[in-house]
Design a protein around this motif. Structure first.
Motif, PDB file in Angstrom:
ATOM      1  N   GLY A   7      -1.087 -15.849   0.737  1.00 15.25           N
ATOM      2  CA  GLY A   7      -0.808 -14.890   1.809  1.00 15.25           C
ATOM      3  C   GLY A   7       0.210 -15.337   2.841  1.00 15.25           C
ATOM      4  N   ARG A   8       0.855 -16.465   2.591  1.00 13.12           N
ATOM      5  CA  ARG A   8       1.895 -16.938   3.524  1.00 13.12           C
ATOM      6  C   ARG A   8       3.213 -17.130   2.790  1.00 13.12           C
TER       7      ARG A   8
ATOM      8  N   ILE B 292      14.130  -5.024  -4.421  1.00 12.00           N
ATOM      9  CA  ILE B 292      13.024  -5.971  -4.231  1.00 12.00           C
ATOM     10  C   ILE B 292      12.185  -6.005  -5.499  1.00 12.00           C
ATOM     11  N   ILE B 293      12.064  -7.184  -6.067  1.00 13.91           N
ATOM     12  CA  ILE B 293      11.357  -7.319  -7.348  1.00 13.91           C
ATOM     13  C   ILE B 293      10.156  -8.243  -7.167  1.00 13.91           C
ATOM     14  N   ASN B 294       9.028  -7.740  -7.586  1.00 12.26           N
ATOM     15  CA  ASN B 294       7.799  -8.526  -7.551  1.00 12.26           C
ATOM     16  C   ASN B 294       7.601  -9.109  -8.955  1.00 12.26           C
ATOM     17  N   THR B 295       7.637 -10.423  -9.065  1.00  9.27           N
ATOM     18  CA  THR B 295       7.561 -10.997 -10.420  1.00  9.27           C
ATOM     19  C   THR B 295       6.897 -12.373 -10.419  1.00  9.27           C
TER      20      THR B 295
ATOM     21  N   GLY C  33       5.040 -15.644  -6.710  1.00  7.49           N
ATOM     22  CA  GLY C  33       3.814 -16.298  -6.266  1.00  7.49           C
ATOM     23  C   GLY C  33       2.755 -16.198  -7.334  1.00  7.49           C
ATOM     24  N   ARG C  34       1.725 -17.015  -7.191  1.00 10.33           N
ATOM     25  CA  ARG C  34       0.640 -17.008  -8.186  1.00 10.33           C
ATOM     26  C   ARG C  34      -0.158 -15.718  -8.080  1.00 10.33           C
ATOM     27  N   SER C  35      -0.955 -15.442  -9.097  1.00 10.65           N
ATOM     28  CA  SER C  35      -1.838 -14.279  -9.040  1.00 10.65           C
ATOM     29  C   SER C  35      -2.772 -14.434  -7.842  1.00 10.65           C
ATOM     30  N   GLY C  36      -2.911 -13.366  -7.068  1.00 10.88           N
ATOM     31  CA  GLY C  36      -3.775 -13.415  -5.888  1.00 10.88           C
ATOM     32  C   GLY C  36      -3.079 -13.924  -4.648  1.00 10.88           C
ATOM     33  N   ALA C  37      -1.761 -14.165  -4.745  1.00 13.45           N
ATOM     34  CA  ALA C  37      -1.023 -14.671  -3.585  1.00 13.45           C
ATOM     35  C   ALA C  37      -0.733 -13.567  -2.566  1.00 13.45           C
ATOM     36  N   GLY C  38      -0.883 -12.323  -2.994  1.00 10.83           N
ATOM     37  CA  GLY C  38      -0.638 -11.201  -2.074  1.00 10.83           C
ATOM     38  C   GLY C  38       0.665 -10.455  -2.358  1.00 10.83           C
TER      39      GLY C  38
END
Lengths: 221, 252
Positions: free
Chosen positions: B214-215, B192-195, B34-39
């Motif tokens: 946030g969705r 689980i990878i946040n990227t 997700g984009r920066s600030g997407a949560g």
């Protein structure tokens, strides 16, 4: 209980502060002796009172209070910066995720080390201040060695030593817990870390001086 | 398996996560993008329990994480490994001490057994001979590998990676991705990878969840990314004209 970490902190806080404490104490004693020698000169107060005044000043006030104010700057800012950096670099999060109780691993050893080592430093400070008073007056001829020694033995009240240790323990608790709180819960970047470190020293000093007054009122009343 | 159920997170008035539900399967590399600030980061912190949700539940297998007491949370955490964005290696410790740290804390092993386990982990991430170095003496990629070695030293069931490729060159990033994927497959971990690295998405994305404001707006595998008609996803992954041309060519 993490003994290895506690021992490391004891070395950091105790041995690491020894030189600065000794240096400050020797000058505190020397200055007190020279000032009182000047004040008492030409008065009816016996000269041996200089030893008595230096001793009680060191035990009651300068050793616990001045030493702890200095340690609040040295140890306190160091604790706040260390924990704050660990928080910012996610070291604390990493430890918590591993299942480490960070309060027990990071905070308790520092607190125990400070409460054990700082009263020892205060004891050394009191002795060194008395030596400082001796060096400033006896070799310069302001006072004879016998007079200084007589002053040191005069009107000694053991409860003053108790007061010194009460102050040392209370102040060491303050100068550890305040910086730990400031560092452990720091949020934001480098500016906030700098503020936390400054606040740690400022709040510790204020609380030390406030509790100094309260202890003085309670234990001399 | 880890399951997030209707996760809502408020910071004051601001709703950062608006009811996110998803499932992360064992033996697969699950990517949150997700984009920066997407949560994403907030969501990952909630999944690992570093942050509590305003509402919603996180299930580790069949255990509701946020209903556990401290002792039970610690038991779960012994099964969790995490690679942090900045590696979070302890500066004052050598590589061997960093990797051995979780073992020193919790494992009932002799020093020789612990060191043997550390040797194995460092060999697994291709860092033989780095034992005596300090983190400051390592490159960014090597630090990440030490971070992975430390994350797997307790043989975790769940592996979390926060931006594992940030600050790395594409070649090193690819090596880190492959390493994480190999470890995931070999040990059947729930990873689980946040990227927001698109190479990672297209290379190792077994299960990709796209968060937008946030969705959860899209979920699928790397093979489904190209053919998806979700405009938000396409606008995010194929953001540059070059990538858009590449996608068009691939679809042909």
């Amino acid at each position: 209980m993490y003994w290895k970490e506690t021992m490391r902190q004891m070395e950091d806080i105790g041995i690491g502060s020894l030189i600065i404490v000794a240096l400050i104490s020797i000058f505190m004693g020397a200055v007190a002796a020279v000032q009182f020698s000047y004040q008492l000169d030409g008065t009816l107060v016996p000269q041996y009172y200089i030893g008595y005044i230096v001793r009680d000043l060191a035990i009651i006030e300068s050793a616990p209070t001045i030493t702890c104010l200095v340690l609040a700057g040295k140890v306190g800012s160091n604790l706040a910066a260390e924990l704050g950096t660990m928080r910012q670099k996610e070291h604390i999060d990493a430890m918590e995720l591993m299942g480490v109780n960070t309060a027990a691993y990071l905070i308790l050893p520092k607190l125990i080390a400070a409460v054990v080592m700082i009263p020892l430093l205060v004891t050394i400070s009191a002795y060194v201040a008395i030596i400082g008073g001796y060096l400033a007056t006896v070799p310069t001829g302001a006072l004879s060695s016998d007079d200084y020694e007589r002053g040191l033995r005069a009107f000694f009240q053991p409860r003053n030593v108790t007061m010194m240790y009460v102050k040392a323990v209370v102040f060491s608790f303050i100068l550890t817990t305040v910086p730990i709180f400031q560092g452990y819960y720091v949020k934001g970047g480098n500016i906030e870390l700098g503020k936390a470190s400054t606040n740690a020293v400022v709040f510790s000093n204020i609380l030390i001086l406030l509790s100094d007054y309260l202890i003085a009122v309670l234990l001399t009343g | 398996m880890i399951r997030a159920e209707n996760i809502i997170k408020l910071f004051g008035e601001q709703e950062v996560l608006k009811g996110v539900s998803m499932e992360f399967l064992p033996g697969k590399t699950n990517l949150i993008i997700g984009r920066s600030g997407a949560g994403k980061t907030v969501f990952l912190k909630i999944l690992v329990g570093l942050m509590e949700p305003t509402d919603g539940k996180v299930w580790y297998d069949n255990v509701d994480f946020f209903s556990l007491n401290k002792k039970q949370v610690r038991e779960i955490r012994l099964k969790v490994g995490m690679l942090f964005q900045g590696s979070a290696l302890f500066d004052s410790m050598k590589v061997i001490e960093n990797v051995r740290f979780p073992l020193d804390m919790f494992a009932n092993m002799t020093l020789a057994e612990k060191n043997q386990r550390v040797d194995w982990c460092l060999e697994r991430v291709g860092l033989n001979g780095a034992h005596e170095k300090y983190p400051s003496e390592l490159s960014g990629g090597m630090q990440k590998r030490v971070g992975i070695a430390r994350a797997i030293v307790m043989e975790p069931k769940y592996l979390f990676c926060d931006e594992p490729n940030s600050g790395l060159d594409p070649r090193t990033a690819l090596l880190i991705d492959e390493l994480i994927q190999d470890i995931t497959y070999d040990y059947k971990m729930t990873t689980i990878i946040n990227t927001h690295d698109m190479n990672s998405v297209m290379e190792i994305g077994d299960n990709i969840a796209y968060l937008h404001e946030g969705r959860l707006v899209w979920q699928g595998s790397k093979d489904q990314v190209l053919s998806s008609d979700n405009e938000l996803l396409q606008g995010f992954i194929f953001a540059s004209p070059f990538l858009q041309r590449l996608r068009a060519a691939a679809l042909k």
